[in-house]
Design a protein around this motif. Structure first.
Motif, PDB file in Angstrom:
ATOM      1  N   ASP A  52      -6.415  -3.240  -8.934  1.00 47.57           N
ATOM      2  CA  ASP A  52      -6.731  -4.319  -8.131  1.00 47.57           C
ATOM      3  C   ASP A  52      -5.757  -4.211  -6.982  1.00 47.57           C
ATOM      4  O   ASP A  52      -4.505  -4.665  -6.512  1.00 47.57           O
ATOM      5  CB  ASP A  52      -6.054  -5.206  -9.289  1.00 47.57           C
ATOM      6  N   SER A  53      -6.958  -4.285  -5.526  1.00 42.88           N
ATOM      7  CA  SER A  53      -6.118  -3.476  -4.049  1.00 42.88           C
ATOM      8  C   SER A  53      -6.490  -4.229  -2.980  1.00 42.88           C
ATOM      9  O   SER A  53      -7.686  -3.826  -3.058  1.00 42.88           O
ATOM     10  CB  SER A  53      -5.719  -2.282  -3.680  1.00 42.88           C
ATOM     11  N   VAL A 108       3.337  -3.532  -9.965  1.00 44.55           N
ATOM     12  CA  VAL A 108       2.969  -4.614  -8.934  1.00 44.55           C
ATOM     13  C   VAL A 108       3.964  -4.391  -7.805  1.00 44.55           C
ATOM     14  O   VAL A 108       4.760  -4.828  -7.511  1.00 44.55           O
ATOM     15  CB  VAL A 108       3.299  -5.705  -9.753  1.00 44.55           C
ATOM     16  N   SER A 109       3.122  -4.103  -6.487  1.00 46.41           N
ATOM     17  CA  SER A 109       3.503  -4.151  -5.012  1.00 46.41           C
ATOM     18  C   SER A 109       4.026  -5.976  -4.872  1.00 46.41           C
ATOM     19  O   SER A 109       3.384  -6.881  -5.347  1.00 46.41           O
ATOM     20  CB  SER A 109       3.296  -3.681  -4.422  1.00 46.41           C
ATOM     21  N   ASN A 111       2.664  -6.387  -2.390  1.00 45.69           N
ATOM     22  CA  ASN A 111       1.551  -7.531  -1.432  1.00 45.69           C
ATOM     23  C   ASN A 111       0.658  -7.996  -2.755  1.00 45.69           C
ATOM     24  O   ASN A 111      -0.963  -7.779  -2.925  1.00 45.69           O
ATOM     25  CB  ASN A 111       0.837  -6.298  -0.989  1.00 45.69           C
ATOM     26  N   ASP A 112       1.281  -7.526  -3.625  1.00 48.40           N
ATOM     27  CA  ASP A 112       0.531  -7.949  -5.521  1.00 48.40           C
ATOM     28  C   ASP A 112      -0.886  -7.106  -5.816  1.00 48.40           C
ATOM     29  O   ASP A 112      -1.431  -6.894  -5.869  1.00 48.40           O
ATOM     30  CB  ASP A 112       0.075  -9.582  -5.057  1.00 48.40           C
ATOM     31  N   GLU A 113      -0.843  -6.342  -4.668  1.00 51.43           N
ATOM     32  CA  GLU A 113      -1.597  -4.894  -5.386  1.00 51.43           C
ATOM     33  C   GLU A 113      -1.380  -4.647  -6.918  1.00 51.43           C
ATOM     34  O   GLU A 113       0.308  -4.151  -7.343  1.00 51.43           O
ATOM     35  CB  GLU A 113      -1.641  -3.162  -4.346  1.00 51.43           C
ATOM     36  N   LYS A 114      -1.975  -4.106  -7.989  1.00 50.01           N
ATOM     37  CA  LYS A 114      -1.729  -3.415  -9.310  1.00 50.01           C
ATOM     38  C   LYS A 114      -2.164  -2.371  -8.802  1.00 50.01           C
ATOM     39  O   LYS A 114      -3.446  -2.488  -8.995  1.00 50.01           O
ATOM     40  CB  LYS A 114      -2.120  -4.533 -10.265  1.00 50.01           C
TER      41      LYS A 114
END
Length: 120
Positions: A52-53, A108-109, A111-114
């Protein structure tokens, strides 16, 4: 195995084995040299890759048998390289080899990328 085949052919030439006997022996040798198929219920599970990016959502479900045989090809897919940078693919293969189930990677980065990799 090459030596065994040569020996069987020599025995046929010398008349000590018939063609049908040699065929049976060669068939048995071939079966011994082929790797056994993994038929455990574990190998019927899937490797799930969830990304999820930046508004993009990717869900990949691969049967473990396929993931195990295609691991080098999977590593070379640009989208996989981009989102799984730093993920040790050999660790995932080791998890498959050791019949591990559940989450393997859960990132989970800032930047809220999962990125999740799960075996289920």
């Amino acid at each position: 195995m090459k030596n065994e085949i040569m020996k069987v052919l020599e025995l046929v030439q010398e008349g000590e084995l018939s063609n049908s006997e040699a065929a049976e022996i060669l068939s048995a040798l071939k079966e011994e040299s082929e790797p056994a198929l993994e038929t455990s219920s574990y190998m019927s599970k899937s490797l799930k890759i969830i990304v999820d990016s930046d508004g993009d959502k990717v869900n990949v479900n691969l049967p473990l048998k396929l993931a195990k045989s295609l691991h080098s090809a999977i590593e070379n897919i640009p989208a996989v390289q981009k989102h799984l940078a730093g993920v040790d693919m050999h660790l995932i293969l080791e998890a498959i080899a050791n019949n591990i189930e559940g989450p393997i990677v859960d990132i989970v980065s800032a930047n809220d990328e999962k990125v999740k990799i799960v075996i289920e």
